[in-house]
Structures are given as structure tokens and as C-alpha cells.
Motif scaffolding. Structure first.
Motif, short mmCIF file in Angstrom:
data_model
loop_
_atom_site.label_atom_id
_atom_site.label_comp_id
_atom_site.label_asym_id
_atom_site.label_seq_id
_atom_site.Cartn_x
_atom_site.Cartn_y
_atom_site.Cartn_z
N LYS A 1 -2.72 -3.42 -2.79
CA LYS A 1 -2.25 -4.02 -1.54
C LYS A 1 -1.36 -5.24 -1.80
N LYS A 2 -1.74 -6.04 -2.79
CA LYS A 2 -0.96 -7.23 -3.13
C LYS A 2 0.18 -6.94 -4.10
N GLY A 3 0.25 -5.69 -4.57
CA GLY A 3 1.32 -5.32 -5.50
C GLY A 3 1.11 -5.85 -6.90
N LEU A 4 -0.15 -6.02 -7.32
CA LEU A 4 -0.46 -6.58 -8.63
C LEU A 4 -0.80 -5.47 -9.62
N PHE A 5 -0.10 -5.47 -10.75
CA PHE A 5 -0.31 -4.48 -11.79
C PHE A 5 -0.26 -5.18 -13.15
N GLN A 6 -0.60 -4.44 -14.19
CA GLN A 6 -0.40 -4.93 -15.55
C GLN A 6 0.07 -3.78 -16.43
N PHE A 7 0.95 -4.13 -17.38
CA PHE A 7 1.56 -3.12 -18.24
C PHE A 7 1.15 -3.38 -19.68
N TYR A 8 0.83 -2.29 -20.40
CA TYR A 8 0.42 -2.42 -21.80
C TYR A 8 1.10 -1.35 -22.64
N ASP A 9 1.60 -1.77 -23.80
CA ASP A 9 2.19 -0.82 -24.74
C ASP A 9 1.97 -1.39 -26.14
N GLU B 1 0.81 -1.22 0.00
CA GLU B 1 0.00 0.00 0.00
C GLU B 1 0.84 1.27 0.00
N HIS B 2 2.02 1.21 0.66
CA HIS B 2 2.85 2.41 0.80
C HIS B 2 3.76 2.65 -0.39
N LEU B 3 3.67 1.81 -1.41
CA LEU B 3 4.53 1.97 -2.59
C LEU B 3 3.85 2.84 -3.64
N VAL B 4 4.64 3.67 -4.29
CA VAL B 4 4.16 4.44 -5.43
C VAL B 4 4.81 3.84 -6.67
N VAL B 5 3.99 3.24 -7.52
CA VAL B 5 4.50 2.53 -8.70
C VAL B 5 4.08 3.28 -9.95
N SER B 6 5.02 3.50 -10.85
CA SER B 6 4.73 4.22 -12.08
C SER B 6 5.53 3.62 -13.24
N ALA B 7 5.16 4.00 -14.45
CA ALA B 7 5.85 3.51 -15.65
C ALA B 7 6.30 4.70 -16.48
N ARG B 8 7.54 4.66 -16.91
CA ARG B 8 8.07 5.65 -17.82
C ARG B 8 7.96 5.08 -19.23
N GLY B 9 6.80 5.32 -19.85
CA GLY B 9 6.49 4.73 -21.14
C GLY B 9 5.38 3.72 -20.98
N GLY B 10 4.51 3.59 -22.00
CA GLY B 10 3.43 2.63 -21.93
C GLY B 10 2.38 3.02 -20.92
N ARG B 11 1.54 2.06 -20.55
CA ARG B 11 0.46 2.30 -19.59
C ARG B 11 0.50 1.25 -18.48
N LEU B 12 0.39 1.71 -17.25
CA LEU B 12 0.41 0.81 -16.10
C LEU B 12 -0.95 0.87 -15.42
N ASP B 13 -1.60 -0.28 -15.26
CA ASP B 13 -2.90 -0.36 -14.59
C ASP B 13 -2.75 -1.10 -13.27
N THR B 14 -3.44 -0.63 -12.26
CA THR B 14 -3.42 -1.28 -10.94
C THR B 14 -4.50 -2.35 -10.87
N ILE B 15 -4.11 -3.56 -10.51
CA ILE B 15 -5.05 -4.66 -10.34
C ILE B 15 -5.41 -4.81 -8.86
N ASP B 16 -4.41 -4.88 -8.02
CA ASP B 16 -4.61 -4.96 -6.56
C ASP B 16 -3.40 -4.31 -5.90
#
Length: 251
Positions: free
Chosen positions: A103-111, A86-101
Motif C-alpha cells: 500500500k505504501k509502495g515499499l519494497f526491497q531488492f537483493y542480488d 495497491e493498484h501497481l504491479v511491481v516486478s524486477a527483471r533480475g535479482g529478487r524483489l520483496d514486498t515490505i508494504d
């Protein structure tokens, strides 16, 4: 004469004592210097220990850990030992990052562009740790084609006898890369049967799920030992890439 020798001896001792004192002072300076280095090393180690005390962050995603596929939702997970993300700030330099969950640290990346280099950046707002990992965006490879019995667990068989082959009722496309759990049908393909006498039977099968139509099933049901079956010109809505033809020789 004795007095002279005594005086000379005292003079030599005095000189020797004077020479020894600077040597002792150098040793003390050396000790202080070593102590200073040790103190510095301890200070660095302490700071490292403090940083290590914060939960380590690990980025898991991509193919072979350094590639992402274009035109595909690449799963991405941020691991934090011992607590939620929860305390992490996650970002992507390029493409698109979507948050799935989060708290569990689950994301998906699309480009949708291949050939680019992107970076996933994670900031730990508690420890101040900033972590980045680079990925190359590459084209999604073509899947491989297989005959199978629709609606049953997939089994990759490279050879069949006539009885087994007649039970198959569809053509399925599977990406062999484990990180791409994508299963899709062949929307169209040319089915060719060459029997033991060299006679050729062909039919263009069109079905979104890759299922054999009535004519294809008729050709499949005629399978005999030593027959050759070819599936070629395979098309699919799952991928723009060319799918390799497959050949089965009935045992």
C-alpha cells in the motif's frame, strides 16, 4: 476609340478576377491545413492531459539513483501521488524483489551478483502506464573505521586529547554512503600504540562487537600527549572488503 479602350479595360479586369480566385482558394486550403494541424495538436495535448491526469509514478531507490548494491537489501519505494500503491504491479527483471508494504509502495531488492544490469518495472493497472528504471548492481563498498564510546550516539571525531581518547571503548565500522545505514563492529583488529619515546605496544583485539577487551583497554588507558595509536588488519562479518587502517595522534 473610346469603345476599344472600354473593351480592353473589361478584358483586363476579367483576367485579373480569374487570377485572384485561385489565390483565394489556396488561402482557404492553407487555412484548412493549419486548422487540421491545430486540431491534431489539440488531440495530442488532450491525450497527454488525460495521461497526466492519472497519478504519476516515481521509482526511488538505489545509490545515486542508478545503482544497487550486491549482497545488500536495497530499499526501494514507488511513489504514487494522491493515493495508495495497491493498484501497481511491481516486478524486477533480475535479482529478487520483496514486498515490505504494498500500500505504501515499499519494497526491497537483493542480488548477490555484482556487475549485472537489472530493471524495476511498474505497471499502473488503472491508467495503463508502464514504467521501467534500470540499475547497475555494484559491490558494497568497504566501511570506514572509527573509535567510539559503545552504546552512545556516534560522533565522527578525527582527533582526541588523552582524556577523551581514554573514554572510547570500541571500534565501529560505518558506511559513509547515506543510503547504506549499516553500522557494524570490527570482529578483529590489531591495536598498536607508539609512545613519545618510540616504544611500541601491540595487541590483537577479537570481539564480535568491536569492543576493546581487557588488554586493549589497558593500552588505551595509557594514552598520553603525542602518542600514536594505529588500528590495522581490521576484519568484520559485515563486509568482505578490506577496511582501511586508521591512525590517531593524541593531542
Amino acid at each position: 476609340m473610346n469603345n476599344f479602350l472600354i473593351s480592353l479595360l473589361l478584358f483586363v479586369l476579367t483576367l485579373l478576377s480569374g487570377c485572384l480566385k485561385p489565390s483565394l482558394r489556396l488561402d482557404k486550403k492553407s487555412d484548412l491545413k493549419n486548422q487540421s494541424i491545430n486540431d491534431s495538436e489539440m488531440s495530442v495535448n488532450d491525450s497527454l492531459s488525460k495521461s497526466k491526469a492519472s497519478p504519476p509514478v516515481y521509482i526511488l531507490g538505489g545509490i545515486q539513483h542508478d545503482k544497487m548494491y550486491s549482497n545488500f537489501y536495497n530499499p526501494l519505494r514507488i511513489f504514487v501521488e494522491g493515493e495508495s500503491a495497491e493498484h501497481l504491479v511491481v516486478s524486477a527483471r533480475g535479482g529478487r524483489l520483496d514486498t515490505i508494504d504494498k500500500k505504501k509502495g515499499l519494497f526491497q531488492f537483493y542480488d548477490n551478483h555484482s556487475g549485472s544490469l537489472i530493471e524495476i518495472v511498474v505497471e499502473d493497472t488503472i491508467s495503463g502506464l508502464l514504467l521501467g528504471k534500470s540499475f547497475e548492481v555494484v559491490p558494497l563498498p568497504a566501511p570506514s573505521a572509527h573509535v567510539w564510546k559503545n552504546m552512545t550516539p556516534f560522533r565522527n571525531k578525527s582527533s582526541f586529547n588523552a582524556k577523551e581518547f581514554k573514554l572510547q571503548n570500541a571500534l565501529v565500522l560505518i558506511h559513509d554512503v547515506i543510503s547504506v545505514p549499516l553500522l557494524c563492529g570490527a570482529s578483529s583488529y590489531l591495536l598498536i600504540r607508539i609512545d613519545s619515546k618510540g616504544r611500541r605496544f601491540a595487541h590483537l583485539n577479537v570481539d564480535k562487537a568491536g569492543v576493546f577487551d581487557t588488554e586493549s583497554k589497558k593500552i588505551i588507558n595509557a594514552a598520553e600527549k603525542d602518542d600514536i595509536f594505529i588500528f590495522k588488519d581490521i576484519k568484520s562479518d559485515c563486509t568482505p572488503s578490506q577496511v582501511k587502517s586508521i591512525v590517531y595522534i593524541i593531542e
